[in-house]
Design an enzyme around this catalytic site. Sequence first.
Site, short mmCIF file in Angstrom:
data_model
loop_
_atom_site.label_atom_id
_atom_site.label_comp_id
_atom_site.label_asym_id
_atom_site.label_seq_id
_atom_site.Cartn_x
_atom_site.Cartn_y
_atom_site.Cartn_z
CB CYS A 13 -15.03 20.75 8.25
SG CYS A 13 -15.51 22.47 8.24
CG ASN A 37 -14.38 25.20 11.86
OD1 ASN A 37 -13.54 24.67 11.14
ND2 ASN A 37 -15.65 24.83 11.87
CG HIS A 90 -13.30 19.72 12.10
ND1 HIS A 90 -12.42 20.67 11.64
CD2 HIS A 90 -14.54 20.25 11.94
CE1 HIS A 90 -13.10 21.72 11.23
NE2 HIS A 90 -14.38 21.50 11.40
N1 ACO Z 1 -22.90 36.21 20.10
C1 ACO Z 1 -23.97 36.31 20.89
N2 ACO Z 1 -25.10 35.64 20.68
C2 ACO Z 1 -25.15 34.84 19.60
C3 ACO Z 1 -24.06 34.69 18.73
C4 ACO Z 1 -22.90 35.43 19.01
N3 ACO Z 1 -21.79 35.35 18.25
N4 ACO Z 1 -24.40 33.81 17.77
C5 ACO Z 1 -25.65 33.42 18.03
N5 ACO Z 1 -26.12 34.04 19.12
C6 ACO Z 1 -27.43 33.92 19.75
C7 ACO Z 1 -28.46 33.35 18.84
O1 ACO Z 1 -29.01 34.35 18.03
C8 ACO Z 1 -29.45 32.77 19.82
O2 ACO Z 1 -30.28 33.80 20.27
P1 ACO Z 1 -31.86 33.54 20.45
O3 ACO Z 1 -31.94 32.47 21.49
O4 ACO Z 1 -32.34 34.87 20.87
O5 ACO Z 1 -32.34 33.11 19.10
C9 ACO Z 1 -28.60 32.34 20.99
O6 ACO Z 1 -27.34 33.00 20.82
C10 ACO Z 1 -28.37 30.86 21.06
O7 ACO Z 1 -27.96 30.41 19.78
P2 ACO Z 1 -27.81 28.91 19.46
O8 ACO Z 1 -27.54 28.76 18.00
O9 ACO Z 1 -28.89 28.13 20.09
O10 ACO Z 1 -26.46 28.62 20.28
P3 ACO Z 1 -25.70 27.26 20.41
O11 ACO Z 1 -25.49 26.98 21.82
O12 ACO Z 1 -26.29 26.20 19.53
O13 ACO Z 1 -24.26 27.64 19.82
C11 ACO Z 1 -22.99 27.37 17.82
C12 ACO Z 1 -24.13 28.09 18.49
C13 ACO Z 1 -21.68 27.77 18.52
C14 ACO Z 1 -22.94 27.79 16.36
C15 ACO Z 1 -23.20 25.87 17.93
O14 ACO Z 1 -24.48 25.52 17.52
C16 ACO Z 1 -22.22 25.10 17.13
O15 ACO Z 1 -21.04 25.11 17.37
N6 ACO Z 1 -22.72 24.33 16.14
C17 ACO Z 1 -21.89 23.54 15.31
C18 ACO Z 1 -21.25 24.42 14.34
C19 ACO Z 1 -20.07 23.77 13.82
O16 ACO Z 1 -19.35 23.14 14.51
N7 ACO Z 1 -19.88 23.94 12.55
C20 ACO Z 1 -18.79 23.47 11.95
C21 ACO Z 1 -18.86 21.99 11.71
S1 ACO Z 1 -18.64 21.71 10.09
C22 ACO Z 1 -17.48 22.78 9.70
O17 ACO Z 1 -16.50 22.87 10.40
C23 ACO Z 1 -17.67 23.68 8.52
#
Ligand code: ACO
Length: 323
Positions: free
Chosen positions: A114, A280, A250
């Site tokens: 990314c 993304n 990004h």
């Molecule tokens: N729909 C519903 N529920 C979901 C989903 C979904 N699509 N995905 C995960 N959940 C659930 C999880 O299982 C978890 O359930 P649990 O509490 O029972 O275990 C709950 O939602 C909360 O999940 P978290 O991972 O804590 O949610 P968070 O608020 O952290 O959001 C996310 C997740 C969106 C992935 C976030 O962490 C994020 O954006 N992280 C950065 C990712 C990123 O930006 N990556 C790219 C950067 S580098 C690149 O671009 C390659």
Amino acid sequence: MMRRAVVKGVGHYLPERVVPNSDFEKSLETSDEWIKARSGIERRHFAAEGQTTSDLAAEAAKAALAMAGMDAADIDAVIVATSTADLTFPSAATMVQHKIGNTTGYAFDVQAVCAGFVFALSNANALIASGQADRVLVIGAETFSRIMDWSDRSTCVLFGDGAGALVLEAEGGTGANTDRGILSTDLNSDGQYKDLLYVDGGVSTQNTGMLRMEGKEIYRHAVEKLAQTAERALEKAGLVADDVSWVVPHQANIRIIQSTAKKLGVEMERVIVTVQDHGNTSAASIPLALSVGVQNGQIKQGDVVVTEAIGGGLAWGSVVIRW
Ligand code: ACO
């Protein structure tokens, strides 16, 4: 007198197929509300069957060349930032070179996930500053839909396909930060974080693999490292947050974008946001956002534009441009 890499054209291409969040509700335990609230994403584009990264890249390149008023033959170097090249080799960049009809330049890919576009831009700047090229086409292009695990709701709802391109041209500058062009770059990587974000396959392991991510951990690193690298790049350019016309981050997650802007001391009115429409798109997200920002009349000549990105590696960086 110094050679500056000045932006002469910008363009983008998005595949026709738009997939709203609601489409995932059919096959996964997820909802439009969850995806919107946690990521800011509302829809994304997916490439058609048979449509490859170099196809998307070539369309974006043509649009950028048209804005620059240049022909493919004017280009000395083509750099494609991608982690999803059409083939193991040759590079996507040589395919783009052929598709746009350039036979005299040189072409290669840059792979920093990314952060790829920021790394490619920094390399293009170095080629221009050192006199190894006068005109460089820098493209970010991806088809991340090809490496999704469609049964993993925590990743497959976040990514999309697309391409964006810039045309850079050498111009004489004074060396002051009032010059147009790339004013500073800051690149970083740290391989100890490999397991946080990777594809579990590749040529040397004999399968294409799928994207794996520890979302929460990536989130934590992202806000801290993005603000740090942008601040360092600004400092190298002799600029402060108040000088910034636009932050072009990004586009991974609206919450990361907001937290980073806050840390930088830049209000959201000065941040280009496209994550709602593109998801993304990895290395394509910054040039896509730059192109949309110019198209919407937001980014104008003379503006100070700060790009910042982080991705697998981890690799992260920032480039400051006077547009
Ligand atoms: N729909 C519903 N529920 C979901 C989903 C979904 N699509 N995905 C995960 N959940 C659930 C999880 O299982 C978890 O359930 P649990 O509490 O029972 O275990 C709950 O939602 C909360 O999940 P978290 O991972 O804590 O949610 P968070 O608020 O952290 O959001 C996310 C997740 C969106 C992935 C976030 O962490 C994020 O954006 N992280 C950065 C990712 C990123 O930006 N990556 C790219 C950067 S580098 C690149 O671009 C390659």
